[in-house]
Design a protein around this motif. Structure first.
Motif, PDB file in Angstrom:
ATOM      1  N   GLY A 187       0.554  -1.224   0.210  1.00  0.00           N
ATOM      2  CA  GLY A 187      -0.035  -0.244   0.066  1.00  0.00           C
ATOM      3  C   GLY A 187       0.817   0.810   0.305  1.00  0.00           C
ATOM      4  O   GLY A 187       0.443   2.627  -0.453  1.00  0.00           O
ATOM      5  N   PHE A 188       1.445   0.831   0.092  1.00  0.00           N
ATOM      6  CA  PHE A 188       3.401   2.478   0.303  1.00  0.00           C
ATOM      7  C   PHE A 188       2.841   3.118  -1.686  1.00  0.00           C
ATOM      8  O   PHE A 188       3.108   2.137  -2.079  1.00  0.00           O
ATOM      9  N   ALA A 189       3.349   4.178  -1.493  1.00  0.00           N
ATOM     10  CA  ALA A 189       3.207   4.780  -2.443  1.00  0.00           C
ATOM     11  C   ALA A 189       4.506   5.411  -3.095  1.00  0.00           C
ATOM     12  O   ALA A 189       5.116   5.977  -2.165  1.00  0.00           O
ATOM     13  N   VAL A 190       5.074   4.621  -3.484  1.00  0.00           N
ATOM     14  CA  VAL A 190       6.512   4.616  -4.565  1.00  0.00           C
ATOM     15  C   VAL A 190       6.824   5.337  -5.294  1.00  0.00           C
ATOM     16  O   VAL A 190       6.515   5.525  -6.299  1.00  0.00           O
ATOM     17  N   SER A 191       7.657   6.234  -4.508  1.00  0.00           N
ATOM     18  CA  SER A 191       8.573   6.381  -6.079  1.00  0.00           C
ATOM     19  C   SER A 191       9.940   6.578  -6.512  1.00  0.00           C
ATOM     20  O   SER A 191      10.267   6.006  -5.388  1.00  0.00           O
ATOM     21  N   TYR A 192      10.282   6.694  -7.551  1.00  0.00           N
ATOM     22  CA  TYR A 192      12.317   6.251  -7.733  1.00  0.00           C
ATOM     23  C   TYR A 192      13.110   7.619  -8.247  1.00  0.00           C
ATOM     24  O   TYR A 192      12.219   8.738  -8.712  1.00  0.00           O
ATOM     25  N   CYS A 193      14.312   7.515  -7.704  1.00  0.00           N
ATOM     26  CA  CYS A 193      14.824   9.013  -7.691  1.00  0.00           C
ATOM     27  C   CYS A 193      16.387   8.147  -8.552  1.00  0.00           C
ATOM     28  O   CYS A 193      16.730   7.101  -7.154  1.00  0.00           O
ATOM     29  N   PRO A 194      16.514   8.732  -9.153  1.00  0.00           N
ATOM     30  CA  PRO A 194      16.589  10.088  -9.991  1.00  0.00           C
ATOM     31  C   PRO A 194      15.708   9.554 -11.377  1.00  0.00           C
ATOM     32  O   PRO A 194      15.417   8.578 -11.767  1.00  0.00           O
ATOM     33  N   THR A 195      15.270  10.949 -11.924  1.00  0.00           N
ATOM     34  CA  THR A 195      14.643  10.198 -13.362  1.00  0.00           C
ATOM     35  C   THR A 195      15.839  10.179 -14.329  1.00  0.00           C
ATOM     36  O   THR A 195      16.259  11.234 -14.846  1.00  0.00           O
ATOM     37  N   LEU A 196      16.028   9.073 -15.286  1.00  0.00           N
ATOM     38  CA  LEU A 196      16.303   9.452 -16.213  1.00  0.00           C
ATOM     39  C   LEU A 196      16.402   9.435 -17.450  1.00  0.00           C
ATOM     40  O   LEU A 196      15.038   9.585 -18.086  1.00  0.00           O
ATOM     41  N   PRO A 197      16.706   9.921 -18.327  1.00  0.00           N
ATOM     42  CA  PRO A 197      17.049  10.367 -19.830  1.00  0.00           C
ATOM     43  C   PRO A 197      16.357   9.108 -20.425  1.00  0.00           C
ATOM     44  O   PRO A 197      16.822   8.063 -20.298  1.00  0.00           O
ATOM     45  N   GLN A 198      15.101   9.470 -21.381  1.00  0.00           N
ATOM     46  CA  GLN A 198      14.491   8.182 -21.920  1.00  0.00           C
ATOM     47  C   GLN A 198      15.104   8.086 -22.936  1.00  0.00           C
ATOM     48  O   GLN A 198      15.969   8.715 -23.980  1.00  0.00           O
ATOM     49  N   ASP A 199      15.287   6.409 -22.897  1.00  0.00           N
ATOM     50  CA  ASP A 199      16.085   6.456 -24.582  1.00  0.00           C
ATOM     51  C   ASP A 199      17.380   6.305 -24.321  1.00  0.00           C
ATOM     52  O   ASP A 199      18.527   5.885 -25.464  1.00  0.00           O
ATOM     53  N   SER A 200      18.322   6.286 -23.252  1.00  0.00           N
ATOM     54  CA  SER A 200      19.695   6.420 -22.850  1.00  0.00           C
ATOM     55  C   SER A 200      19.350   5.149 -22.976  1.00  0.00           C
ATOM     56  O   SER A 200      18.774   3.422 -22.183  1.00  0.00           O
ATOM     57  N   ASP A 201      21.203   4.536 -22.765  1.00  0.00           N
ATOM     58  CA  ASP A 201      21.974   3.270 -22.325  1.00  0.00           C
ATOM     59  C   ASP A 201      21.197   2.895 -21.347  1.00  0.00           C
ATOM     60  O   ASP A 201      21.388   1.364 -21.233  1.00  0.00           O
TER      61      ASP A 201
END
Length: 571
Positions: free
Chosen positions: A181-195
């Protein structure tokens, strides 16, 4: 019309508590012989009983109160008849039904009413046993320092195996906490389509991304300004006092950083009263990549629905000091969120040095070779590419997550070593046994289509006393019933008050649970012929076994979900 309450799912912990309460009774009922220095001795209720798990002991008991505990509670370890009556008539929410009990040499043994337990768990579909027992309303940010730019975005070719371990652990923790039930977010946001984003996707990791043109400049400016104005900023006069009389090297360093923003981190954790931080943190020069790191944390907490979030920094032991600096800088900037550090031990590869990309490529090639040796020319096409991708991901996850997170992991990365499709070894063995369950039910469905077997009836129509094979009870009692409580543990640790900067969570338990389950299921499946002759007098037992194995199949799915591994349905 009177509302009829649904019976609570059977649980191990409430059963142990009820057994302890029955054995202890009221304090005044404890005999004088149990007193010491005028005080009565009352053992810790959690230690009065323990659940059996070995197949040998489960042949004659399910719970045991050791004789040492009985001797502490009662004169000569003799359990009074009223107490024994309470134990044998045990009732309560979530409490397993008791069939009998007696005092033996090792202590007081209790046996569960197994047919009643089978029916209670299986007849209704076992859904409540496949998810956490409670839901929480909290927000967690899983921060993975290995993925932050320093100053450039990391690449698979530069990611170390120790850093890969932290990413996989963060991904696993996120799945576990979301289920609770935890609201989970992740860090950092990565560049789209990056390797690095593509690399993580190959491992089944769905990390958040943003367009390559996206920037976080506004938040970075806000963090920089907050640090410039924070009470922990080191003033020029303080810096001068600190360096006067110091060595030439220190003066040279100050000269190079003249005009740089410096923050006294030691004052931060001392004044706020934070425990577990390295006393040598001292004063830190604020670098641009540090400000970008803090801005990413600020972004990740922006959507939290509760006032106080928990930031869980999942870091390697080599990066722990640096991450403590970041945590205290964030605090100095005005962030008041709870911060905990989940620290991973190193990953060792004797005789070799591989990056994360090289390691994944090696395991993929070894998985393909092992599959070709077992299945021959049929290993081709998109279906097999998908199977090999998932099996490779399973191999990597089990190799890096099956060990206590603070301990080192040693990998065999020699070309001639590697993975095998046989034997009780980690991810491949788990996925193979999950596939066996799917194959079993495919065979049953084909039998139904051919008219050999009828459709599975409602569970209420079955007599579960036909489940007499010792492996059947072991699978229910050691895996299906305890699984829900296993899922609860990570959230309970995070919700716990107090503690230092570090947090220790038993992150290895799901992997170990699945390997152990697979060993016991494999042993049972090799010994018992589930789909027997299509004779009416054999159908009840067959259906009861199918109910058990269907619940086990769903148990595999639930456990694999916490590792973000899709089940393999055919091998």
């Amino acid at each position: 019309m009177e509302n009829i309450e649904e019976p609570s799912p059977l649980r191990i912990t409430p059963t142990v508590r009820a057994l302890s309460s029955a054995l202890r009774g009221k304090r005044e009922n404890v005999p004088e012989s149990s007193r010491r220095d005028g005080d009565r001795i009352f053992p810790d209720p959690e230690k009065l009983w323990f659940k059996e798990s070995s197949s040998k002991n489960l042949r004659n008991r399910d719970f045991l109160s050791p004789s040492t505990m009985l001797n502490t509670l009662y004169a000569d370890g003799q359990v009074p008849p009223p107490v024994m009556s309470r134990v044998l008539s045990l009732r309560g929410s979530g409490v397993l039904p008791v069939a009998g009990g007696e005092v033996i040499g090792e202590g007081l043994r209790v046996r569960v009413d197994r047919p009643a337990a089978f029916k209670a768990v299986l007849a209704g579909g076992a859904t409540e046993y496949l998810k956490p027992s409670s839901q929480r309303q909290s927000c967690v940010v899983l921060n993975c320092p290995a993925l932050h730019p320093k100053p450039n975005t990391p690449a698979p070719e530069t990611l170390t195996l120790g850093q890969l371990r932290t990413v996989l652990l963060a991904d696993h923790m996120g799945a576990l906490l979301r289920g609770q039930g935890f609201a989970v977010s992740y860090c950092p946001t990565l560049p789209q389509d990056s390797d690095i984003s593509t690399f993580l996707q190959a491992l089944g990791i769905d990390w958040p991304t943003a367009p390559a043109s996206w920037t976080n400049d506004e938040r970075e400016e806000k963090i920089q300004e907050a640090l410039e104005n924070c009470p922990y900023k080191e003033r020029e006069t303080e810096r001068g006092r600190r360096t006067s009389g110091g060595g030439g090297g220190r003066k040279a360093e100050e000269g190079e950083n003249e005009g740089a923003l410096r923050v006294n981190l030691k004052r931060v954790f001392q004044e706020v009263g934070l425990l577990g931080y390295d006393p040598s943190l001292g004063t830190c020069t604020v670098q641009r990549d540090s400000v970008a790191h803090l801005a990413q944390l600020d972004l990740a907490t922006a959507d939290c629905t509760v006032a106080m979030a928990t930031a869980l920094h999942v870091t390697s032991c080599q990066d722990e000091f640096r991450q403590q600096q970041i945590a205290m800088l964030w605090r100095a900037s005005g962030a008041t969120h709870t911060q905990r550090h989940l620290v991973c031990g190193p990953v060792k590869t004797p005789g070799s040095h591989l990056t994360a990309a090289q390691y994944l490529q090696l395991r993929r090639e070894q998985m393909k070779e092992a599959s070709e040796m077992k299945y021959g020319d049929q290993v081709e096409g998109q279906t097999w590419d998908d199977i090999i991708r998932v099996m490779t991901s399973a191999t990597v996850r089990f190799e890096l997550l099956s060990t206590v997170h603070t301990s080192p992991v040693t990998l065999d990365v020699q070309r001639e070593g590697g993975v095998s499709t046989k034997g009780p070894r980690g991810g491949v063995f788990v996925m193979y046994n999950c596939a066996r369950l799917h194959t079993l039910f495919d065979s049953y469905e084909r039998g139904v289509e051919k008219g050999l077997y009828p459709e599975i009836p409602e569970g209420s129509q079955l007599d579960f006393s036909s489940l007499k094979e010792e492996g059947e009870w072991l699978l229910l009692f050691n895996y299906l019933i305890p699984f829900s409580e296993l899922l609860d543990q990570s959230g309970q640790v995070l919700d716990g008050e107090g503690g230092g900067a570090r947090v220790n969570i038993k992150t290895e338990q799901i992997c170990k649970f699945l390997v152990s389950l697979s060993k016991d299921f494999s042993s049972y499946y090799n010994r018992v012929h589930v789909l027997g002759e299509p004779l009416p007098h054999l159908f009840n037992q067959m259906f009861c076994r199918l109910y058990l194995l269907r619940a086990l199949r769903e148990l595999y799915h639930s456990a694999l979900d916490t590792l973000n591994l899709p089940p393999i349905r055919q091998l």
